[in-house]
Design a protein around this motif. Structure first.
Motif, mmCIF file in Angstrom:
data_model
loop_
_atom_site.group_PDB
_atom_site.id
_atom_site.type_symbol
_atom_site.label_atom_id
_atom_site.label_comp_id
_atom_site.label_asym_id
_atom_site.label_seq_id
_atom_site.Cartn_x
_atom_site.Cartn_y
_atom_site.Cartn_z
ATOM 1 N N CYS A 71 -6.889 3.615 -4.843
ATOM 2 C CA CYS A 71 -7.798 3.724 -3.703
ATOM 3 C C CYS A 71 -8.070 5.195 -3.421
ATOM 4 O O CYS A 71 -7.192 5.913 -2.914
ATOM 5 C CB CYS A 71 -7.189 3.064 -2.465
ATOM 6 S SG CYS A 71 -6.938 1.296 -2.645
ATOM 7 N N MET B 145 -9.574 1.054 0.359
ATOM 8 C CA MET B 145 -8.302 0.419 0.699
ATOM 9 C C MET B 145 -8.521 -0.788 1.619
ATOM 10 O O MET B 145 -7.984 -1.875 1.396
ATOM 11 C CB MET B 145 -7.376 1.429 1.385
ATOM 12 C CG MET B 145 -6.070 0.837 1.887
ATOM 13 S SD MET B 145 -5.194 1.952 3.015
ATOM 14 C CE MET B 145 -6.201 1.806 4.496
ATOM 15 N N LEU C 123 -10.173 -3.769 -0.138
ATOM 16 C CA LEU C 123 -9.255 -4.519 -0.997
ATOM 17 C C LEU C 123 -8.277 -5.359 -0.174
ATOM 18 O O LEU C 123 -7.915 -6.473 -0.574
ATOM 19 C CB LEU C 123 -8.499 -3.558 -1.917
ATOM 20 C CG LEU C 123 -9.344 -2.929 -3.035
ATOM 21 C CD1 LEU C 123 -8.577 -1.824 -3.743
ATOM 22 C CD2 LEU C 123 -9.782 -4.001 -4.032
ATOM 23 N N TYR D 36 -4.176 -1.223 -7.961
ATOM 24 C CA TYR D 36 -5.487 -0.634 -7.741
ATOM 25 C C TYR D 36 -5.322 0.776 -7.191
ATOM 26 O O TYR D 36 -4.459 1.026 -6.342
ATOM 27 C CB TYR D 36 -6.306 -1.454 -6.742
ATOM 28 C CG TYR D 36 -6.490 -2.900 -7.117
ATOM 29 C CD1 TYR D 36 -7.603 -3.311 -7.842
ATOM 30 C CD2 TYR D 36 -5.551 -3.858 -6.745
ATOM 31 C CE1 TYR D 36 -7.786 -4.653 -8.177
ATOM 32 C CE2 TYR D 36 -5.717 -5.192 -7.080
ATOM 33 C CZ TYR D 36 -6.826 -5.586 -7.801
ATOM 34 O OH TYR D 36 -6.996 -6.899 -8.134
ATOM 35 N N VAL E 254 0.871 -1.171 0.000
ATOM 36 C CA VAL E 254 0.000 0.000 0.000
ATOM 37 C C VAL E 254 0.909 1.222 0.000
ATOM 38 O O VAL E 254 1.689 1.423 0.929
ATOM 39 C CB VAL E 254 -0.926 0.024 1.228
ATOM 40 C CG1 VAL E 254 -1.888 1.209 1.141
ATOM 41 C CG2 VAL E 254 -1.692 -1.286 1.361
ATOM 42 N N ARG F 261 0.711 -7.519 -5.163
ATOM 43 C CA ARG F 261 -0.351 -6.583 -5.509
ATOM 44 C C ARG F 261 0.012 -5.216 -4.955
ATOM 45 O O ARG F 261 0.715 -5.115 -3.950
ATOM 46 C CB ARG F 261 -1.704 -7.021 -4.944
ATOM 47 C CG ARG F 261 -2.310 -8.240 -5.603
ATOM 48 C CD ARG F 261 -3.705 -8.524 -5.065
ATOM 49 N NE ARG F 261 -4.318 -9.665 -5.739
ATOM 50 C CZ ARG F 261 -4.186 -10.931 -5.309
ATOM 51 N NH1 ARG F 261 -3.480 -11.173 -4.218
ATOM 52 N NH2 ARG F 261 -4.765 -11.908 -5.977
ATOM 53 N N LEU G 49 -1.645 -1.336 -3.946
ATOM 54 C CA LEU G 49 -2.707 -0.356 -3.766
ATOM 55 C C LEU G 49 -2.068 1.019 -3.672
ATOM 56 O O LEU G 49 -1.119 1.202 -2.908
ATOM 57 C CB LEU G 49 -3.505 -0.633 -2.479
ATOM 58 C CG LEU G 49 -4.020 -2.049 -2.237
ATOM 59 C CD1 LEU G 49 -4.862 -2.084 -0.966
ATOM 60 C CD2 LEU G 49 -4.813 -2.560 -3.428
#
Length: 478
Positions: free
Chosen positions: A435, A441, A444, A433, A375, A400, A402
């Motif tokens: 957010c 957030m 996800l 992604y 993140v 992944r 964010l």
């Protein structure tokens, strides 16, 4: 410490504008510990203003001309603009106004000063050197750009005249403060809104080196390409020393490096020049354990070891102190575990820091087969724009990604630069992604994170508060 060089009359109330910043709050604590009356103001409340209030300091929320009425000295952070109402009021009342760098340099005039600067790793290295010298019973004063876990603070007054200081390079503060031992962790394309070019950063670093060579010792990282170029001019200088892993010519070199369950185990080789400097009868120290992962942390440890050996540390002292070092908050800090998912808070906000942090995360969880959900909150539009291409390729070790909105830090938005646009481009490289808010957030994270995975929050804006909130709110935790 004293301030007699700043004003001719005894200082009454010191007012700090921007007191909630990590650097300014540290100075406020040191002034308070030295008997000065300190107050301050900031735009909003945070953990640092709250800690100062707990010490008895009066904190104004918001900037107002009346805040400086009782002050005899005003100190401004580098983020405070000239049109700030408190700055204008102080000048109208003929109250001296000085910068953070001026205050810090005057506080250090009577001390023996070990200053750590560089684009990355300053805070961790400052904390480590403090821990090492504490173990050697030097009882130093420290002021750091992060919360040192050992003292749960960013500043502490010691009993000796030794000051260990994180010397900010973002606005050339490191050139102002008096320095007896100077450590440069690296040079990178950082703070280009101030320096404009990497060449200017290199030139300022050279000036710093020349200044410190008039004193005791300069210590630089040999694995940094820019510092290695500079070091070629100082090969025979008896006060200039390098540390590293990859260079064959480093004065303090780690080798036989192994990665264990807790971190690194390595041997250390000292050059003849450095042996002569510290008067040692050994050239190798074997089996040093570092309870941390990441090559950047190993390099930071080498910088600390170099200073500790110069200040009289023995091999056994070094080993024991490293084992006891507890690091700094927001430097891969594990802040919670929910449903088998580990939540980590980290300060990384530059492409090279992001890469290093993700590499460390991958090394930690690789043996368990977990995945990394990163993140990221970009910090400052200027940095995001300048290093945009590098950011696009910094997250490859995340499974992944964010991306939150840019934390502006007071900067105006730059056309064509946004987190949404970044994610649109990033999606062709890896799963990412955008957010737009905390709620998405957390949704996800709950959707994608599984037991054994790590959620790694990175950035230097407001993301730490968001990370702690996520620990309590993800997976429907009450």
């Amino acid at each position: 410490m004293n301030l007699t060089n700043i004003v001719s009359n005894p200082v009454g109330i010191i007012h700090i504008i921007g007191i909630g910043g990590i650097g300014m709050s540290g100075l406020a604590k040191l002034l308070h510990q030295n008997g000065y009356v300190v107050q301050g103001s900031d735009a909003s409340d945070n953990q640092h203003t709250k800690s100062l209030q707990e010490l008895g300091m009066h904190i104004f929320l918001g900037h107002n001309a009346d805040n400086v009425n009782q002050s005899t000295l005003v100190v401004r952070s580098s983020a405070i603009k000239n049109d700030n109402p408190e700055i204008l009021a102080a000048k109208n009342k003929f109250i001296p106004v000085i910068s953070r760098a001026e205050l810090l340099s005057n506080m250090m005039l009577d001390g023996y000063n070990i200053c750590i600067t560089g684009a990355h790793g300053k805070t961790s290295t400052t904390s480590l050197i403090y821990s090492l010298l504490q173990h050697l019973n030097h009882s130093p004063t420290v002021i750091c750009g992060g919360i040192i876990n050992q003292i749960n603070s960013n500043a502490h007054k010691g009993k000796s005249n030794i000051n260990i200081v994180e010397a900010d390079e973002s606005d050339c503060t490191f050139l102002v403060i008096p320095t007896d031992i100077g450590v440069i962790t690296n040079i990178d394309k950082e703070h280009l809104d101030y320096y404009r070019s990497i060449d200017n950063i290199i030139n300022m670093s050279k000036i710093f080196i020349e200044k410190v060579l008039a004193k005791d010792m300069v210590v630089v990282c040999d694995d940094c390409q820019y510092l290695r170029q500079i070091s070629a001019n100082y090969v025979g200088n008896p006060k200039y020393f390098t540390y590293g892993i990859n260079s064959k010519t480093s004065d303090v070199k780690a080798f036989n490096i192994q990665i264990g369950i807790q971190g690194f185990v390595f041997d250390l080789m000292l050059s003849k020049k450095f042996q002569q400097k510290i008067g040692s009868n050994f050239s190798v120290i074997k089996n040093i354990a570092l309870n941390n992962f990441g090559v950047h942390n190993l390099l930071n440890a080498l910088a600390g070891i170099t200073v500790a050996l110069f200040k009289g540390g023995s091999p056994d002292d070094i080993k024991a102190a490293l084992l006891n070092n507890s690091g700094v908050k927001r430097r891969f800090s594990i802040i919670g575990e929910v449903n088998g998912v580990t939540f980590v808070d980290d300060y990384a906000h530059h492409p090279n820091e992001v890469r290093a942090t993700l590499q460390m995360a991958k090394a930690r969880i690789a043996q368990d087969g977990g995945k990394i959900l990163a993140v990221f909150q970009p910090h400052r539009y200027s940095r995001f724009a300048e290093l945009y291409g590098e950011f696009l390729h910094s997250f490859k070790d995340a499974d992944r990604l964010l991306v939150l909105d840019v934390y502006s830090a007071g900067e105006a938005q730059i056309n064509g630069v946004s987190s949404q646009i970044f994610v649109d481009e990033m999606s062709s490289i890896q799963e990412a992604y955008y957010c737009a808010d905390d709620k998405l957030m957390m949704q996800l994270i709950t959707k994608h994170a599984r037991p054994g995975d790590s959620v790694l929050f990175m950035g230097s804006g407001s993301i730490s508060e968001m990370a702690h909130a996520a620990v309590h709110n993800c997976f429907n935790r009450p």
